[in-house]
Design a protein around this motif. Structure first.
Motif, PDB file in Angstrom:
ATOM      1  N   ILE A   1       0.867  -1.172   0.000  1.00 41.78           N
ATOM      2  CA  ILE A   1       0.000   0.000   0.000  1.00 41.78           C
ATOM      3  C   ILE A   1       0.906   1.225   0.000  1.00 41.78           C
ATOM      4  O   ILE A   1       1.805   1.345   0.837  1.00 41.78           O
ATOM      5  CB  ILE A   1      -0.909   0.021   1.246  1.00 41.78           C
ATOM      6  CG1 ILE A   1      -1.793  -1.240   1.270  1.00 41.78           C
ATOM      7  CG2 ILE A   1      -1.763   1.280   1.275  1.00 41.78           C
ATOM      8  CD1 ILE A   1      -2.508  -1.442   2.590  1.00 41.78           C
ATOM      9  N   LEU A   2       0.689   2.116  -0.961  1.00 38.78           N
ATOM     10  CA  LEU A   2       1.479   3.340  -1.048  1.00 38.78           C
ATOM     11  C   LEU A   2       0.812   4.444  -0.250  1.00 38.78           C
ATOM     12  O   LEU A   2      -0.396   4.656  -0.346  1.00 38.78           O
ATOM     13  CB  LEU A   2       1.619   3.780  -2.504  1.00 38.78           C
ATOM     14  CG  LEU A   2       2.400   2.851  -3.439  1.00 38.78           C
ATOM     15  CD1 LEU A   2       2.268   3.325  -4.876  1.00 38.78           C
ATOM     16  CD2 LEU A   2       3.863   2.811  -3.042  1.00 38.78           C
ATOM     17  N   GLN A   3       1.614   5.145   0.551  1.00 40.65           N
ATOM     18  CA  GLN A   3       1.117   6.318   1.267  1.00 40.65           C
ATOM     19  C   GLN A   3       2.228   7.353   1.254  1.00 40.65           C
ATOM     20  O   GLN A   3       3.201   7.246   2.015  1.00 40.65           O
ATOM     21  CB  GLN A   3       0.711   5.968   2.692  1.00 40.65           C
ATOM     22  CG  GLN A   3      -0.059   7.096   3.378  1.00 40.65           C
ATOM     23  CD  GLN A   3      -0.670   6.653   4.675  1.00 40.65           C
ATOM     24  OE1 GLN A   3       0.039   6.439   5.656  1.00 40.65           O
ATOM     25  NE2 GLN A   3      -1.995   6.507   4.708  1.00 40.65           N
ATOM     26  N   GLY A   4       2.087   8.334   0.373  1.00 41.37           N
ATOM     27  CA  GLY A   4       3.182   9.267   0.159  1.00 41.37           C
ATOM     28  C   GLY A   4       4.356   8.518  -0.433  1.00 41.37           C
ATOM     29  O   GLY A   4       4.225   7.801  -1.421  1.00 41.37           O
ATOM     30  N   ASP A   5       5.527   8.663   0.194  1.00 44.67           N
ATOM     31  CA  ASP A   5       6.711   7.938  -0.259  1.00 44.67           C
ATOM     32  C   ASP A   5       6.905   6.637   0.499  1.00 44.67           C
ATOM     33  O   ASP A   5       7.855   5.898   0.243  1.00 44.67           O
ATOM     34  CB  ASP A   5       7.963   8.813  -0.078  1.00 44.67           C
ATOM     35  CG  ASP A   5       7.965  10.013  -1.019  1.00 44.67           C
ATOM     36  OD1 ASP A   5       7.391   9.877  -2.126  1.00 44.67           O
ATOM     37  OD2 ASP A   5       8.516  11.056  -0.658  1.00 44.67           O
ATOM     38  N   ASP A   6       6.023   6.332   1.445  1.00 43.13           N
ATOM     39  CA  ASP A   6       6.186   5.143   2.280  1.00 43.13           C
ATOM     40  C   ASP A   6       5.340   3.996   1.735  1.00 43.13           C
ATOM     41  O   ASP A   6       4.429   4.203   0.925  1.00 43.13           O
ATOM     42  CB  ASP A   6       5.765   5.448   3.720  1.00 43.13           C
ATOM     43  CG  ASP A   6       6.521   4.600   4.731  1.00 43.13           C
ATOM     44  OD1 ASP A   6       7.147   3.602   4.320  1.00 43.13           O
ATOM     45  OD2 ASP A   6       6.479   4.938   5.932  1.00 43.13           O
ATOM     46  N   ILE A   7       5.652   2.770   2.172  1.00 42.46           N
ATOM     47  CA  ILE A   7       4.893   1.599   1.757  1.00 42.46           C
ATOM     48  C   ILE A   7       4.521   0.772   2.981  1.00 42.46           C
ATOM     49  O   ILE A   7       5.273   0.708   3.956  1.00 42.46           O
ATOM     50  CB  ILE A   7       5.669   0.729   0.738  1.00 42.46           C
ATOM     51  CG1 ILE A   7       7.004   0.254   1.315  1.00 42.46           C
ATOM     52  CG2 ILE A   7       5.883   1.485  -0.551  1.00 42.46           C
ATOM     53  CD1 ILE A   7       7.770  -0.683   0.393  1.00 42.46           C
ATOM     54  N   TYR A   8       3.335   0.141   2.918  1.00 42.72           N
ATOM     55  CA  TYR A   8       2.821  -0.667   4.013  1.00 42.72           C
ATOM     56  C   TYR A   8       2.201  -1.936   3.435  1.00 42.72           C
ATOM     57  O   TYR A   8       2.143  -2.122   2.233  1.00 42.72           O
ATOM     58  CB  TYR A   8       1.753   0.106   4.802  1.00 42.72           C
ATOM     59  CG  TYR A   8       2.227   1.419   5.382  1.00 42.72           C
ATOM     60  CD1 TYR A   8       2.779   1.467   6.655  1.00 42.72           C
ATOM     61  CD2 TYR A   8       2.121   2.598   4.648  1.00 42.72           C
ATOM     62  CE1 TYR A   8       3.216   2.674   7.198  1.00 42.72           C
ATOM     63  CE2 TYR A   8       2.555   3.806   5.174  1.00 42.72           C
ATOM     64  CZ  TYR A   8       3.099   3.843   6.447  1.00 42.72           C
ATOM     65  OH  TYR A   8       3.539   5.019   6.973  1.00 42.72           O
TER      66      TYR A   8
END
Length: 564
Positions: free
Chosen positions: A81-88
């Motif tokens: 899951i992309l959130q901004g430049d981060d991934i989860y």
């Protein structure tokens, strides 16, 4: 850190700057974030991720031991899951749980990674069984590698280009040429010119050409050509226009550097309609010259080989192709396309591509109940057309594709494979050739041969990924790579939310991996979409030669306790 904080930081920072960061870049990775003594990195390719991990650990193992720097690396393949430049997401969570399972200086991967890289050059991983991991509902099977395991180690593979990057300068997308005739009805003609240039360019050795489905996705859109190059992963884009008036035609073509947006070449051709074939050859050869690709006389002759010298027959062929390849094809449009084909054959009996295309779409008619007869009767007429096409020109790729398609549906897989391979010898990267090559390999029980073909097809035709992913998932399933198959089918569901057959294969994959509740959930969604779905008849229609292949699908569904 407790013994020598300053020196530890110095060694770590030097390692990141001199070796770690360059390795990530070399293998097309992206550093998502630094986390104290850890780093989260994302790769577009599982092969790049594993090869990068092995390369880093190999360098450290060979370095001066006085540096006392050791890493553990965990690699997983999964949805994020992309959130901004981060991934989860679970894909990230499992990778984080794998890292502590690696030996110091080693790499630990999940089964889905092992299934994906199996039989590829690089480090060989050892099966270490199942482990329970925090916040993951099912056991995860792990595989380990360490540089000291010399008996099972080979050199890591060289870095490969990420899917969204041009592999080299010799890559191109041909956008649909603009119809400047002032008549919307003439779109088929300008589209046909573009498609024929794509076909001709695909005959050029060493040139990567994006397939029609993907380049035509930009039709009618105002888009920065640098964006097109980035999205399709090519170094060059060809755009142009076609103006047709009476017996005259004007074609413009501009070759663009996709990195800068600058023009590399621009040409205008004012010709009689009878010279349309020569213009297409000239456009193609000018592009090849601008890309500095050298061709032998025989290769130039293949490009210059036209299907017809009759402009009227060619025009009818373009009309037929436009109807049969366009969205919303139905029986009425299919009948109209066949009529165009019949007229083209009458005007030019030496035009092999006309009966060949008519034949190929008899396969479509047999599956859809069109053509005014039983499926067997429709296929028989299709085979007659294919035989006529090959009799006219035994070397024409489309004629060989037609014959191979008819033999595939007729059950003679060996002949089908031979004819499609013959077409591939001329146009190896043509979308239809890649698709049929993989299809025949799956039917014949050679799923391992289908995987690289489908991976290539996804690279060349990303807009058609939903179909290629279905076949890629089937290939992994038939190889027993059930975790990878489940991941691929789940990705297809994102692209095709209404698919029933994709859900059937996904449910079977999940049954084999022990995710029984999830399998039942997917099957319930399928029945809601299509209450009359019959998995046995769908599998029979595919025509697998090995009885164990459809049986494995039913076994996976049975493991989940599903009624089918």
């Amino acid at each position: 850190m407790a013994e020598d904080e300053n020196n530890t930081l110095s060694v770590l920072n030097a390692f990141r700057e001199e070796e770690f960061d360059p390795a990530i870049a070399r293998y097309n990775g992206r550093i998502v974030k630094l986390m104290g003594d850890g780093t989260l990195v994302e790769f577009g390719s599982v092969f790049d991720a594993v090869d990068c991990a092995v390369a880093i650990q190999t360098v450290l193992a060979q370095a001066d031991r006085a540096r006392s720097l050791q890493l553990r690396i965990g690699v997983n393949l999964g949805d994020i899951i992309l959130q901004g430049d981060d991934i989860y997401g679970d894909g990230v969570n499992i990778a984080a749980r794998l890292e502590p399972q690696a030996k110091p200086g080693g790499v630990c991967i999940s089964t889905v990674v092992q299934e994906s890289i199996r039989n590829r050059p690089g480090a060989q991983f050892t099966d270490c069984g199942d482990i329970e991991v925090k916040n993951i509902s099912r056991p995860v099977r792990i595989w380990r590698w360490h540089p000291d395991d010399t008996a099972t180690t080979r050199e890591p593979a060289a870095a490969t280009p990420a899917p969204n990057r041009a592999p080299d300068a010799a890559s191109i997308a041909v956008l649909p040429f603009d119809n400047m005739s002032g008549d919307k009805e003439q779109d088929y003609f300008s589209d046909g010119i573009s498609e024929d240039i794509i076909t001709d360019l695909s005959k050029v050795p060493g040139l990567l050409v994006i397939a029609r489905n993907s380049s035509f996705a930009y039709k009618g859109k105002s888009v920065d050509l640098r964006t097109v190059g980035r999205e399709l992963g090519v170094g060059h884009v060809l755009e142009g226009s076609v103006r047709r008036a009476g017996d005259s035609v004007r074609i413009t073509a501009q070759l663009i550097d996709a990195a800068t947006g600058g023009h590399l070449r621009a040409d205008r051709y004012d010709r009689d309609l009878t010279d349309i074939f020569a213009v297409q050859d000239e456009v193609t050869l000018n592009i090849v010259e601008a890309l500095k690709i050298r061709l032998t006389p025989a290769q130039k002759a293949k490009i210059a080989s036209t299907g017809s010298t009759n402009p009227e027959a060619y025009d009818l062929f373009l009309r037929m192709r436009d109807l049969t390849f366009s969205p919303g094809i139905n029986e009425e449009r299919w009948d109209m396309a066949q009529e165009y084909g019949r007229q083209a054959c009458e005007l030019d009996p030496s035009f092999a591509q006309a009966p060949a295309l008519m034949s190929i779409f008899h396969a479509m008619a047999s599956l859809n109940g069109w053509g005014g007869g039983t499926p067997a009767e429709v296929l028989a007429r299709g085979k007659e057309l294919a035989e006529r096409a090959v009799a006219i020109d035994a070397e024409d790729p489309l004629a060989n594709i037609a014959f191979g398609t008819m033999e595939r549906f007729g059950g003679d897989i060996d002949v089908a494979a031979r004819m499609i391979a013959k077409a591939a010898s001329v146009t190896p990267d043509a979308g239809l050739v890649l698709f049929l090559t993989a299809d025949v390999a799956l039917v014949a029980g050679r799923p391992q041969d289908a995987v690289p073909v489908l991976e290539r097809a996804i690279r060349l035709d990303p807009a058609w990924s939903h179909q290629h992913l279905q076949f890629l998932g089937i290939a992994h399933f038939l190889m027993g790579n059930f975790e990878t198959a489940a991941l691929v089918f789940a990705e297809r569901l994102v692209l095709m939310p209404g698919t029933d057959i994709g859900r059937a294969w996904l449910a079977a994959s999940l049954g084999h991996t022990g995710q029984l509740d999830e399998s039942r959930k997917i099957w319930a969604e399928l029945i809601e979409i299509d209450p009359g779905f019959d998995i046995k008849s769908r599998l029979a229609r595919f025509g697998f030669l090995r009885p164990q292949d459809p049986a494995s699908v039913l076994a996976g569904l049975s493991k989940a306790g599903l009624n089918f």
